[in-house]
Design a protein around this motif. Structure first.
Motif, short mmCIF file in Angstrom:
data_model
loop_
_atom_site.label_atom_id
_atom_site.label_comp_id
_atom_site.label_asym_id
_atom_site.label_seq_id
_atom_site.Cartn_x
_atom_site.Cartn_y
_atom_site.Cartn_z
N LEU A 1 0.82 -1.21 0.00
CA LEU A 1 0.00 0.00 0.00
C LEU A 1 0.86 1.26 0.00
O LEU A 1 0.57 2.23 -0.71
CB LEU A 1 -0.93 0.00 1.22
CG LEU A 1 -2.06 -1.04 1.19
CD1 LEU A 1 -2.83 -1.02 2.50
CD2 LEU A 1 -3.01 -0.76 0.03
N PHE A 2 1.93 1.25 0.79
CA PHE A 2 2.80 2.42 0.86
C PHE A 2 3.46 2.69 -0.49
O PHE A 2 3.52 3.83 -0.95
CB PHE A 2 3.89 2.20 1.92
CG PHE A 2 4.93 3.28 1.96
CD1 PHE A 2 4.66 4.50 2.55
CD2 PHE A 2 6.17 3.08 1.37
CE1 PHE A 2 5.62 5.50 2.57
CE2 PHE A 2 7.14 4.07 1.39
CZ PHE A 2 6.86 5.28 1.99
N VAL A 3 3.94 1.62 -1.14
CA VAL A 3 4.60 1.79 -2.44
C VAL A 3 3.61 2.26 -3.50
O VAL A 3 3.92 3.13 -4.33
CB VAL A 3 5.27 0.47 -2.87
CG1 VAL A 3 5.79 0.56 -4.30
CG2 VAL A 3 6.40 0.12 -1.93
N SER A 4 2.39 1.71 -3.49
CA SER A 4 1.40 2.08 -4.50
C SER A 4 0.90 3.51 -4.32
O SER A 4 0.60 4.19 -5.31
CB SER A 4 0.22 1.11 -4.46
OG SER A 4 -0.39 1.12 -3.17
N VAL A 5 0.81 3.99 -3.09
CA VAL A 5 0.31 5.34 -2.83
C VAL A 5 1.42 6.38 -2.93
O VAL A 5 1.22 7.49 -3.43
CB VAL A 5 -0.37 5.41 -1.44
CG1 VAL A 5 -0.78 6.84 -1.12
CG2 VAL A 5 -1.58 4.50 -1.41
N ASN A 6 2.62 6.03 -2.45
CA ASN A 6 3.74 6.97 -2.42
C ASN A 6 4.89 6.43 -3.30
O ASN A 6 5.94 6.05 -2.79
CB ASN A 6 4.23 7.19 -0.99
CG ASN A 6 3.12 7.61 -0.05
OD1 ASN A 6 2.70 8.75 -0.05
ND2 ASN A 6 2.62 6.67 0.74
N THR A 7 4.66 6.39 -4.60
CA THR A 7 5.65 5.80 -5.50
C THR A 7 6.96 6.58 -5.49
O THR A 7 8.05 6.00 -5.42
CB THR A 7 5.09 5.76 -6.93
OG1 THR A 7 3.83 5.09 -6.92
CG2 THR A 7 6.04 5.00 -7.85
N ALA A 8 6.88 7.91 -5.57
CA ALA A 8 8.09 8.73 -5.61
C ALA A 8 8.89 8.59 -4.32
O ALA A 8 10.11 8.42 -4.34
CB ALA A 8 7.72 10.20 -5.85
N GLU A 9 8.19 8.65 -3.17
CA GLU A 9 8.88 8.51 -1.89
C GLU A 9 9.47 7.12 -1.73
O GLU A 9 10.57 6.96 -1.18
CB GLU A 9 7.92 8.81 -0.73
CG GLU A 9 7.53 10.27 -0.57
CD GLU A 9 6.52 10.72 -1.61
OE1 GLU A 9 6.03 9.86 -2.37
OE2 GLU A 9 6.24 11.94 -1.67
N ALA A 10 8.75 6.11 -2.22
CA ALA A 10 9.26 4.74 -2.13
C ALA A 10 10.53 4.57 -2.96
O ALA A 10 11.48 3.90 -2.54
CB ALA A 10 8.20 3.74 -2.59
N LYS A 11 10.55 5.20 -4.14
CA LYS A 11 11.75 5.13 -4.98
C LYS A 11 12.93 5.83 -4.31
O LYS A 11 14.07 5.32 -4.33
CB LYS A 11 11.48 5.76 -6.34
CG LYS A 11 12.63 5.58 -7.33
CD LYS A 11 12.32 6.18 -8.67
CE LYS A 11 13.44 5.90 -9.67
NZ LYS A 11 14.76 6.34 -9.20
N LYS A 12 12.68 7.00 -3.70
CA LYS A 12 13.75 7.70 -2.99
C LYS A 12 14.28 6.86 -1.84
O LYS A 12 15.50 6.77 -1.61
CB LYS A 12 13.24 9.04 -2.46
CG LYS A 12 12.96 10.07 -3.55
CD LYS A 12 12.47 11.37 -2.93
CE LYS A 12 12.18 12.41 -4.01
NZ LYS A 12 11.66 13.67 -3.42
N LEU A 13 13.36 6.21 -1.11
CA LEU A 13 13.77 5.36 0.01
C LEU A 13 14.57 4.17 -0.48
O LEU A 13 15.60 3.79 0.11
CB LEU A 13 12.53 4.89 0.78
CG LEU A 13 12.79 3.96 1.98
CD1 LEU A 13 13.64 4.67 3.03
CD2 LEU A 13 11.47 3.49 2.58
N PHE A 14 14.14 3.59 -1.60
CA PHE A 14 14.86 2.44 -2.17
C PHE A 14 16.25 2.85 -2.63
O PHE A 14 17.25 2.15 -2.36
CB PHE A 14 14.06 1.85 -3.32
CG PHE A 14 14.75 0.70 -4.01
CD1 PHE A 14 14.75 -0.57 -3.45
CD2 PHE A 14 15.40 0.88 -5.22
CE1 PHE A 14 15.39 -1.63 -4.08
CE2 PHE A 14 16.03 -0.16 -5.85
CZ PHE A 14 16.02 -1.42 -5.28
#
Length: 389
Positions: A23-36
């Motif tokens: 859910l976090f990745v699907s809703v916050n794609t940009a933030e998830a990419k930065k975190l990754f």
């Protein structure tokens, strides 16, 4: 209401955790990419170290085998810690020496080639324009097309010059960022080399600890799956590294032969470049051929064209005739899937992604074709059950 045991609670917690991540990745794609990306930047030295250790382990085994045979002949005990450290040290020296020699022979020649092309560019351009004028005189029917080409070229030249003039600061910033990225990669590579040395020294202990932890964490059935996947992955990577190395040597040898036969320049440097770049699937062959052709073009454009043709022939012969006998069907994947995997792996993980993405995905593709696909196919092929009237 029945009491939930610890196993059920762990399964529910794991399901909630995975659902939350999705859910976090699907809703916050940009933030998830930065975190990754941030996580990968922190783990880069460890990833480099693991990859280097895995590759060097192939050489360590060979040096260990030679030392063991020598000690057994003399009646001395083999398999000591000192023997392992010496094998690791020799492997690292071979790896570093090969890298240093390759870079030391290619970079200076590439620099001289670029400078030579820059010096010869005005003369080459004047010769090209003279050739166009001769063609217009001899072939009047082509005059309008050549004139249109010259006019379009002037327009694109002006656009390119204006773009560079207006965006030179962005170009300079990008160049600085690229230099910084190369420096970070060199630093991570150096740290990874140290980590690889430690991993190789304590290899057996680390492997035993991993198996011990997984056996404690996983149920018996899942632990069996883990062992199967680990053995399959190890087999795939060893096959890929060994035979890809042999394939690169064969391609380099073929390149050396035809370069000597046709009297081409930079024989040793280009042979090393072709051999090294051949280790990277698909993309490496293209890059190695183009860079080598650039080196030769500074001396003889005709020989550069001949080099591209002959190099393509050698690579295709190795790919179609020799490679199937080396690898067989051990790493067989659809061509489109291989290309996509290489592109994604290279974009996200750089050079190691280009090299390791194919055997990594090959593990999952093999599991799919051997385990999942037959079950799905058997269910689809079952005849419908006829109901009695």
């Amino acid at each position: 209401m029945k009491n939930l045991d610890g196993k059920k609670i762990a399964e529910y917690l794991g399901l909630i955790f995975v659902t939350g991540i999705v859910l976090f990745v699907s809703v916050n794609t940009a933030e998830a990419k930065k975190l990754f990306d941030y996580t990968m930047s922190i783990l880069s030295p460890l990833i480099y170290g693991f990859c280097i250790a895995y590759v060097l382990n192939l050489f360590v085994k060979q040096f260990d085998s030679v030392q063991s045979k020598h000690k057994i002949k003399k009646g001395k005990p083999s398999g000591t810690k000192g023997q392992r450290i010496l094998s690791i040290f020799l492997s690292i020296m071979v790896f570093v020496a090969f890298t240093a020699i390759t870079i030391g022979m290619i970079i200076p020649n590439l620099k001289n080639t670029v400078l030579s092309l820059v010096e010869q560019a005005p003369k080459l351009w004047d010769n090209f324009l003279e050739t166009l004028e001769k063609v217009k005189d001899r072939q009047p029917r082509l005059e309008k097309y050549i004139t249109k080409f010259e006019r379009d070229f002037d327009v694109y030249y002006d656009k390119a010059f204006n773009w560079i003039k207006n965006n030179w600061q962005n170009v300079a910033t990008g160049a600085v960022a690229k230099i910084k990225s190369i420096s970070n990669t060199a630093f991570n590579f150096t740290i990874g080399l140290v980590i690889a040395f430690a991993m190789l020294v304590y290899k057996e202990r680390l492997v035993a600890e991993v198996y011990f932890i997984m056996k404690k964490l996983l149920p018996k059935r899942e632990y069996g799956y883990f062992c199967t996947v680990q053995e399959l992955a190890n087999k795939k990577f060893q096959i890929f590294l060994k035979y890809n190395f042999v394939q690169a040597l064969i391609t380099g040898a073929g390149t050396l032969v035809f370069m000597l036969v046709f009297g081409m320049p930079y024989v040793v440097s280009i042979t090393l470049l072709i051999t090294v770049t051949q280790l990277v699937p698909i993309i490496g062959a293209i890059v190695g051929t183009l860079v080598s052709a650039l080196l030769i073009a500074a001396i003889s454009p005709a020989k550069a064209v001949l080099f591209v043709i002959l190099c393509t022939v050698v690579q295709q012969l190795v790919e179609k005739l020799i490679n199937p006998h080396l690898m067989g069907k051990e790493l067989e994947m659809p061509g489109l899937l291989t290309f996509i995997v290489i592109c994604l792996g290279g974009k996200q993980f750089g050079l190691f992604g280009l090299i390791c993405a194919v055997p990594f995905v090959s593990v999952f593709y093999d599991l799919y074709t051997q385990k999942i696909h037959p079950k799905v196919r058997s269910k689809l092929d079952k005849p419908d059950i006829q109901k009695d009237d």
